[in-house]
Design a protein around this motif. Structure first.
Motif, PDB file in Angstrom:
ATOM      1  N   GLY A   4       0.854  -1.194   0.000  1.00 28.47           N
ATOM      2  CA  GLY A   4       0.000   0.000   0.000  1.00 28.47           C
ATOM      3  C   GLY A   4       0.883   1.234   0.000  1.00 28.47           C
ATOM      4  O   GLY A   4       1.709   1.400   0.891  1.00 28.47           O
ATOM      5  N   VAL A   5       0.752   2.053  -1.031  1.00 25.06           N
ATOM      6  CA  VAL A   5       1.523   3.309  -1.079  1.00 25.06           C
ATOM      7  C   VAL A   5       0.550   4.444  -0.786  1.00 25.06           C
ATOM      8  O   VAL A   5      -0.460   4.600  -1.475  1.00 25.06           O
ATOM      9  CB  VAL A   5       2.213   3.495  -2.454  1.00 25.06           C
ATOM     10  CG1 VAL A   5       2.963   4.825  -2.489  1.00 25.06           C
ATOM     11  CG2 VAL A   5       3.168   2.338  -2.733  1.00 25.06           C
ATOM     12  N   CYS A  81      -2.990  -5.431   2.734  1.00 21.87           N
ATOM     13  CA  CYS A  81      -1.593  -5.128   2.366  1.00 21.87           C
ATOM     14  C   CYS A  81      -0.618  -5.765   3.364  1.00 21.87           C
ATOM     15  O   CYS A  81      -0.892  -5.835   4.561  1.00 21.87           O
ATOM     16  CB  CYS A  81      -1.362  -3.613   2.335  1.00 21.87           C
ATOM     17  SG  CYS A  81      -2.056  -2.864   0.860  1.00 21.87           S
ATOM     18  N   ASP A  82       0.536  -6.192   2.831  1.00 23.05           N
ATOM     19  CA  ASP A  82       1.591  -6.768   3.680  1.00 23.05           C
ATOM     20  C   ASP A  82       2.567  -5.692   4.149  1.00 23.05           C
ATOM     21  O   ASP A  82       3.247  -5.851   5.156  1.00 23.05           O
ATOM     22  CB  ASP A  82       2.367  -7.831   2.884  1.00 23.05           C
ATOM     23  CG  ASP A  82       1.427  -8.901   2.350  1.00 23.05           C
ATOM     24  OD1 ASP A  82       0.886  -9.641   3.183  1.00 23.05           O
ATOM     25  OD2 ASP A  82       1.200  -8.963   1.120  1.00 23.05           O
ATOM     26  N   CYS A 110       0.799  -6.587   9.023  1.00 27.45           N
ATOM     27  CA  CYS A 110       1.302  -5.605   8.044  1.00 27.45           C
ATOM     28  C   CYS A 110       2.387  -4.734   8.689  1.00 27.45           C
ATOM     29  O   CYS A 110       2.235  -4.266   9.814  1.00 27.45           O
ATOM     30  CB  CYS A 110       0.141  -4.732   7.566  1.00 27.45           C
ATOM     31  SG  CYS A 110       0.621  -3.432   6.433  1.00 27.45           S
ATOM     32  N   VAL A 111       3.498  -4.526   7.965  1.00 23.76           N
ATOM     33  CA  VAL A 111       4.578  -3.653   8.465  1.00 23.76           C
ATOM     34  C   VAL A 111       4.365  -2.258   7.869  1.00 23.76           C
ATOM     35  O   VAL A 111       4.133  -2.120   6.671  1.00 23.76           O
ATOM     36  CB  VAL A 111       5.964  -4.215   8.049  1.00 23.76           C
ATOM     37  CG1 VAL A 111       7.080  -3.233   8.422  1.00 23.76           C
ATOM     38  CG2 VAL A 111       6.202  -5.572   8.710  1.00 23.76           C
ATOM     39  N   LYS A 129       0.133   0.693  16.815  1.00 22.85           N
ATOM     40  CA  LYS A 129       0.296  -0.712  17.248  1.00 22.85           C
ATOM     41  C   LYS A 129       1.152  -1.520  16.259  1.00 22.85           C
ATOM     42  O   LYS A 129       1.898  -2.402  16.650  1.00 22.85           O
ATOM     43  CB  LYS A 129      -1.076  -1.370  17.386  1.00 22.85           C
ATOM     44  CG  LYS A 129      -1.890  -0.814  18.547  1.00 22.85           C
ATOM     45  CD  LYS A 129      -3.153  -1.655  18.739  1.00 22.85           C
ATOM     46  CE  LYS A 129      -4.318  -0.843  19.285  1.00 22.85           C
ATOM     47  NZ  LYS A 129      -4.912   0.108  18.305  1.00 22.85           N
ATOM     48  N   HIS A 130       1.021  -1.233  14.962  1.00 26.33           N
ATOM     49  CA  HIS A 130       1.819  -1.962  13.965  1.00 26.33           C
ATOM     50  C   HIS A 130       3.290  -1.543  14.075  1.00 26.33           C
ATOM     51  O   HIS A 130       3.585  -0.425  14.501  1.00 26.33           O
ATOM     52  CB  HIS A 130       1.320  -1.635  12.545  1.00 26.33           C
ATOM     53  CG  HIS A 130       0.014  -2.278  12.195  1.00 26.33           C
ATOM     54  ND1 HIS A 130      -1.193  -1.820  12.659  1.00 26.33           N
ATOM     55  CD2 HIS A 130      -0.269  -3.344  11.405  1.00 26.33           C
ATOM     56  CE1 HIS A 130      -2.162  -2.579  12.172  1.00 26.33           C
ATOM     57  NE2 HIS A 130      -1.636  -3.516  11.411  1.00 26.33           N
TER      58      HIS A 130
END
Ligand code: CAA
Length: 289
Positions: A4-5, A81-82, A110-111, A129-130
Motif C-alpha cells: 500500500g503506497v 496489504c503486507d 502488516c509492516v 500498534k503496527h
C-alpha cells in the motif's frame, strides 16, 4: 506481496512504479481523493509511455506494470496489504494521523514504513500498534538504487530485517540507519545544496558555473542548484530546519537566499522557477532575472 503506497505525488507514484516493475508485487496506490490516486497512476503511465516511445520497453510490458497498480482510498484498498509505504505530506501531524487510521484498517501482520526525508520515525510511530520502520527512497524512485532503512527507538529488529529484504527484492540496495536527523544521504547532500546557495548569494560564481563546477569537478549527474530545484527548495529548507532544530549546530543553518526564494514561491521545477526558470519547457539560469 501487496504494497500500500499512501500519497500519489512525485515520490508516492515513483515508489508505486518501483514496486510494480517487479514480478510478485501488487500495489494499492492511495490518496485522500480517488482522483488524486488515479492521477498518480497516470503519471506512471506517462513515464512508461516515454520509455515505450524511445524503444526501451514494449507497450505490453508497460501494461503488465500498470495492471499491477490499483488506485483508490486507503479505507477501501489497504486491508490486505503486507507492507505500507507512506509518502504523504511531510508533516509530523499528517503522518501520525495517517498511521493512526491505517492502524485500524490494516491486518495485524502488516509492516508500516514511512518515506519521510527527515522526520523522526520514533515520533511518527508514537501510539501506533503496527511495527513502524523508515523506508526512504530517492527521487526518481524507479531509478535510484538506494533505500535507507531507518530503525526508530521502537522499531522491532524483525520488521527492519523484513523491510531490508523487500528493498532487495525490488532491486534496491538497502542501507540500515539508526534514527538521526537527515539519516545519511540528506545529512550530506542537503547541506551541500545549502552551501551552493551561499556561494551564489555571496556572488562567488553564477548558477550555471556552480553547477558546471560540481558536475565536472566532482562527477555528479546534476549540479547542486539544479538538484535543489529538482528536489524542491521548500523541501531543502525544511530538511535544513529539521537538522538545525535537532542539533542547534550552526553548520545546519539555512542559507537566507533559499528561505527568501521559498517565501517568494520559487520552489524549483514544481513551481516553474527556482535557480532556473523552466518556462516553456526550457531551463534558463535566473542570475540576471
Ligand atoms: N521516473 C521514472 N524514470 C525516470 C525518471 C522519472 N522521474 N527520470 C528519469 N528516469 C529514467 C529514464 O527513463 C531513463 O531510463 P532508461 O535509460 O532506461 O530509458 C533513466 O532514468 C535516465 O534518464 P534520462 O536519460 O532522461 O536522464 P539522465 O541520464 O540525465 O538521468 C537522473 C536523470 C536519473 C534524474 C540523473 O540526472 C540523476 O541521477 N540525478 C541525481 C538525482 C538525485 O541525486 N536524486 C536524489 C535526490 S535526494 C532525495 O530524493 C532524497 C530526499 O529526501 C530529498
Amino acid at each position: 506481496m501487496k504494497i500500500g503506497v499512501i500519497g500519489a505525488g512525485a515520490m508516492g507514484s515513483g515508489i508505486a512504479q518501483a514496486f510494480a516493475q517487479c514480478e510478485g508485487f501488487e500495489v494499492s496506490l492511495c490518496d485522500i481523493k480517488p482522483e488524486w490516486a488515479a492521477g498518480g497512476k497516470a503519471k506512471i503511465a506517462s513515464a512508461l509511455g516515454k520509455r515505450v516511445s524511445r524503444g526501451k520497453m514494449t507497450q505490453e510490458a508497460a501494461d503488465v506494470i500498470l495492471n499491477r497498480i490499483t488506485t483508490g482510498l486507503k479505507e477501501d484498498i489497504c486491508q490486505d496489504c503486507d507492507l505500507i509505504v507512506e509518502a504523504a505530506f511531510e508533516d509530523l501531524g499528517v503522518k501520525q494521523k495517517t498511521f493512526g487510521e491505517l492502524d485500524a484498517i490494516c491486518k495485524p501482520e502488516c509492516v508500516f514504513t514511512s518515506n519521510t526525508s527527515s522526520l523522526s520515525i520514533t515520533a511518527i510511530a508514537k501510539n501506533i500498534k503496527h511495527p513502524v520502520v523508515g523506508m526512504h527512497f530517492f527521487n526518481p524512485a524507479p531509478v535510484m538504487k538506494l533505500v535507507e532503512v531507518i530503525a526508530g527507538v521502537n522499531s522491532p529488529a524483525e520488521a527492519v530485517q523484513t523491510v531490508k529484504e523487500i528493498a532487495s527484492k525490488i532491486n534496491k540496495t538497502p542501507v540500515e540507519v539508526t534514527e538521526a536527523a537527515g539519516f545519511i544521504v540528506n545529512r550530506i547532500l542537503i547541506p551541500e545544496i545549502n552551501e551552493a546557495a551561499f556561494i551564489k548569494m555571496e556572488g562567488v560564481a553564477t548558477i550555471a558555473d556552480i553547477d558546471a563546477a560540481m558536475k565536472l569537478g566532482a562527477n555528479v549527474p546534476m549540479g547542486p542548484l539544479e538538484l535543489g530545484d529538482y528536489i524542491g527548495l521548500d523541501i531543502v529548507v525544511a530538511i535544513m530546519d529539521v537538522m538545525f532544530n535537532n542539533t542547534h549546530d550552526a553548520k545546519y543553518r539555512c542559507c537566507p537566499l533559499l528561505r527568501k526564494m521559498v517565501f517568494g514561491g520559487h520552489l524549483g521545477v514544481k513551481s516553474g522557477k527556482g535557480f532556473y526558470n523552466y518556462a516553456n519547457g526550457g531551463k534558463v539560469a535566473t542570475d540576471a532575472q
